[in-house]
Design a protein around this motif. Structure first.
Motif, mmCIF file in Angstrom:
data_model
loop_
_atom_site.group_PDB
_atom_site.id
_atom_site.type_symbol
_atom_site.label_atom_id
_atom_site.label_comp_id
_atom_site.label_asym_id
_atom_site.label_seq_id
_atom_site.Cartn_x
_atom_site.Cartn_y
_atom_site.Cartn_z
ATOM 1 N N GLY A 189 19.275 -47.142 -7.275
ATOM 2 C CA GLY A 189 19.556 -45.915 -8.011
ATOM 3 C C GLY A 189 18.331 -45.052 -8.218
ATOM 4 N N LYS A 190 17.498 -44.962 -7.186
ATOM 5 C CA LYS A 190 16.243 -44.220 -7.304
ATOM 6 C C LYS A 190 16.159 -43.126 -6.236
ATOM 7 N N THR A 191 15.103 -42.335 -6.280
ATOM 8 C CA THR A 191 14.863 -41.275 -5.289
ATOM 9 C C THR A 191 13.422 -41.366 -4.789
ATOM 10 N N MET A 192 13.023 -42.549 -4.366
ATOM 11 C CA MET A 192 11.629 -42.802 -3.984
ATOM 12 C C MET A 192 11.293 -42.223 -2.613
ATOM 13 N N ARG A 193 10.047 -41.798 -2.499
ATOM 14 C CA ARG A 193 9.495 -41.426 -1.198
ATOM 15 C C ARG A 193 9.011 -42.698 -0.483
ATOM 16 N N PRO A 194 8.673 -42.610 0.805
ATOM 17 C CA PRO A 194 8.304 -43.825 1.546
ATOM 18 C C PRO A 194 7.202 -44.651 0.897
ATOM 19 N N ASP A 195 6.103 -44.005 0.486
ATOM 20 C CA ASP A 195 5.000 -44.778 -0.094
ATOM 21 C C ASP A 195 5.393 -45.395 -1.429
ATOM 22 N N GLU A 196 6.225 -44.684 -2.206
ATOM 23 C CA GLU A 196 6.698 -45.228 -3.477
ATOM 24 C C GLU A 196 7.606 -46.429 -3.243
ATOM 25 N N ALA A 197 8.485 -46.316 -2.245
ATOM 26 C CA ALA A 197 9.405 -47.413 -1.951
ATOM 27 C C ALA A 197 8.644 -48.637 -1.452
ATOM 28 N N ARG A 198 7.636 -48.408 -0.633
ATOM 29 C CA ARG A 198 6.848 -49.531 -0.116
ATOM 30 C C ARG A 198 6.175 -50.290 -1.260
ATOM 31 N N ALA A 199 5.578 -49.537 -2.197
ATOM 32 C CA ALA A 199 4.928 -50.179 -3.344
ATOM 33 C C ALA A 199 5.952 -50.872 -4.238
ATOM 34 N N PHE A 200 7.115 -50.249 -4.415
ATOM 35 C CA PHE A 200 8.169 -50.821 -5.259
ATOM 36 C C PHE A 200 8.672 -52.156 -4.683
ATOM 37 N N ILE A 201 8.915 -52.190 -3.371
ATOM 38 C CA ILE A 201 9.406 -53.417 -2.744
ATOM 39 C C ILE A 201 8.351 -54.513 -2.806
ATOM 40 N N GLU A 202 7.095 -54.129 -2.691
ATOM 41 C CA GLU A 202 6.027 -55.124 -2.799
ATOM 42 C C GLU A 202 6.010 -55.751 -4.199
ATOM 43 N N GLN A 203 6.379 -54.950 -5.205
ATOM 44 C CA GLN A 203 6.478 -55.485 -6.564
ATOM 45 C C GLN A 203 7.632 -56.487 -6.699
ATOM 46 N N GLN A 204 8.706 -56.239 -5.939
ATOM 47 C CA GLN A 204 9.856 -57.152 -5.987
ATOM 48 C C GLN A 204 9.572 -58.459 -5.247
ATOM 49 N N ALA A 205 8.671 -58.390 -4.278
ATOM 50 C CA ALA A 205 8.436 -59.530 -3.389
ATOM 51 C C ALA A 205 7.743 -60.679 -4.118
ATOM 52 N N ASP A 206 8.002 -61.868 -3.657
ATOM 53 C CA ASP A 206 7.366 -63.068 -4.198
ATOM 54 C C ASP A 206 6.073 -63.316 -3.427
ATOM 55 N N THR A 207 4.991 -62.759 -3.938
ATOM 56 C CA THR A 207 3.711 -62.831 -3.231
ATOM 57 C C THR A 207 3.069 -64.209 -3.321
ATOM 58 N N SER A 208 3.676 -65.115 -4.090
ATOM 59 C CA SER A 208 3.146 -66.484 -4.136
ATOM 60 C C SER A 208 3.442 -67.238 -2.842
ATOM 61 N N ILE A 209 4.405 -66.717 -2.060
ATOM 62 C CA ILE A 209 4.731 -67.330 -0.771
ATOM 63 C C ILE A 209 3.789 -66.751 0.277
ATOM 64 N N GLU A 210 2.735 -67.489 0.599
ATOM 65 C CA GLU A 210 1.709 -66.968 1.502
ATOM 66 C C GLU A 210 2.068 -67.152 2.974
ATOM 67 N N ASN A 211 2.742 -68.248 3.299
ATOM 68 C CA ASN A 211 3.059 -68.548 4.696
ATOM 69 C C ASN A 211 4.518 -68.976 4.796
ATOM 70 N N PRO A 212 5.447 -67.998 4.852
ATOM 71 C CA PRO A 212 6.875 -68.337 4.831
ATOM 72 C C PRO A 212 7.264 -69.242 5.995
ATOM 73 N N GLN A 213 7.958 -70.330 5.677
ATOM 74 C CA GLN A 213 8.406 -71.275 6.702
ATOM 75 C C GLN A 213 9.900 -71.173 6.969
ATOM 76 N N THR A 214 10.661 -70.780 5.952
ATOM 77 C CA THR A 214 12.113 -70.724 6.080
ATOM 78 C C THR A 214 12.608 -69.287 6.003
ATOM 79 N N PHE A 215 13.846 -69.103 6.413
ATOM 80 C CA PHE A 215 14.495 -67.788 6.313
ATOM 81 C C PHE A 215 14.449 -67.288 4.878
ATOM 82 N N GLU A 216 14.783 -68.159 3.929
ATOM 83 C CA GLU A 216 14.797 -67.751 2.523
ATOM 84 C C GLU A 216 13.416 -67.336 2.035
#
Length: 383
Positions: free
Chosen positions: A108-135
């Motif tokens: 429900g937002k109106t983000m520009r590309p750079d805003e969306a990129r930063a927003f999704i990075e905030q949602q991401a689980d950055t503790s996963i450094e080397n993803p092994q599984t699909f999840e």
């Protein structure tokens, strides 16, 4: 020197290899167990509506390989087609792959590309450094909300297991875009054959040195009298499944017809796990240059393939890879047989890659014939 070849299966691999050999003056015989050519790319007109139907599910041609693009267009006119997939998830319809419109609509937002990129990075689980599984891959790059809405349920239905059991590589094929591009593929050349894939393969096989025998099953005893075999059937099937069966997913299709436009798009995915089918495909949208009053749709259901089923997707989990290695050893010990295509090499292959490998296989065989060298069991290793 004229050589007699046996090719097993009348799909893309055998058609391309067979044509190359026939043009070089060799005799080619093709055994096809079904009553039609084309393999899983087979298309035919629906008798009731006149719609061109992809009988075994939709096949959309996309490639960056200019030689392959020119090759298919030399047998059939490919008209422009862009695959624009929609998904119904949690009571709303979104565009796939995930793009800026999807993200803004979902949150429900109106983000520009750079805003969306930063927003999704905030949602991401950055503790996963080397993803092994699909999840882990999904959680690391899009976060839990988008994972739950667009990937989790669909993947569980498609593969019959939890995404935590699948390798991360499966998800790496699916892009996330921070613009409004909703073209599912990013390849330079994209299109659909004007008269269907079967018409194209008929033309490839139309050569005086090629004989196609439909409804003809293959067994290894029939190889006598042929100088070399190109086998595009299941790798384990060539050996009578004597070491066990490799795992595949198969598809069941629930066909229905209607009038007008049923869903407004060619492909509608269903991401919620409580909807039993993975998607509905509406086939007249795959030929947008045609007009039809009626329409043909398929509901697709994915499940584990049984011995009597048509195999679609190689599973390639750890158990399958161990068994695959054993079959590859057997194949390498089998003289005068080359295993080709999705089933013969137990790999997921898009159509353009199938054609590319078939061209390379045919050329390599010609070189071996000229140089008196032995042709390997695999031009591209399954391992």
């Amino acid at each position: 020197m004229t050589t007699n070849f046996l090719l097993v299966g009348a799909g893309l691999s055998s058609a391309v290899i067979g044509r190359h050999l026939a043009e070089a003056g060799h005799k080619v015989t093709i055994f096809e167990g079904r009553d039609h050519i084309g393999g899983n790319c087979h298309t035919e007109r629906d008798a009731e509506t006149g719609v061109m139907v992809h009988i075994y599910g939709p096949h959309i041609f996309h490639t960056d390989d200019e030689e392959v693009w020119n090759y298919v267009n030399s047998f059939e006119t490919f008209l422009p087609y862009k695959n624009r997939v929609k998904t119904t998830s949690q009571g709303a319809v979104y565009s796939l792959p995930i793009n800026l419109h999807t993200i803004n609509q979902f949150y429900g937002k109106t983000m520009r590309p750079d805003e969306a990129r930063a927003f999704i990075e905030q949602q991401a689980d950055t503790s996963i450094e080397n993803p092994q599984t699909f999840e882990e891959q999904a959680l690391r790059f899009v976060g839990p909300d988008l994972y739950e809405a667009f990937f989790k349920g669909y993947t569980m239905k498609q593969w019959g297991c939890h995404p935590s059991e699948l390798p991360a590589s499966i998800l790496k094929r699916l892009p996330v875009r921070f613009n409004y591009d909703d073209n599912y593929f990013f390849h330079k050349f994209q299109g659909m054959p004007e008269n269907g894939y079967t018409a194209m393969i008929e033309k490839i096989l139309d050569h005086t040195n090629i004989e196609v025998r439909l409804s003809t099953m293959f067994d290894s005893a029939t190889t006598e009298g042929y100088d070399h075999v190109f086998y595009s059937g299941p790798l384990d099937g060539y050996f009578g499944y004597k070491l066990g069966r490799l795992g595949y997913r198969t598809l069941d299709f629930e066909k229905f017809t209607d009038t007008g436009d049923y869903q407004g798009t060619a492909v509608m995915n269903y991401g919620d796990v409580d909807v039993p089918f993975t998607r509905i495909t509406e086939h007249k949208h795959f030929s947008p240059w045609e007009e039809h009053e009626g329409t043909v749709c398929y509901r697709e259901f994915s499940r584990e393939a049984q011995p009597e089923d048509t195999p679609y997707y190689p599973i390639r989990m750890m158990d399958e890879k161990t068994l695959l290695a054993d079959y590859v050893r057997l194949a390498n010990e089998t003289p005068n047989v080359t295993f080709v295509g999705r089933l013969g090499t137990y790999r997921y292959l898009d159509m353009d890659v199938t054609i590319r490998e078939a061209l390379d296989t045919a050329r390599q065989f010609s070189d071996c014939l000229t140089n008196g060298a032995a042709m390997p069991a695999f031009v591209k290793s399954p391992l």
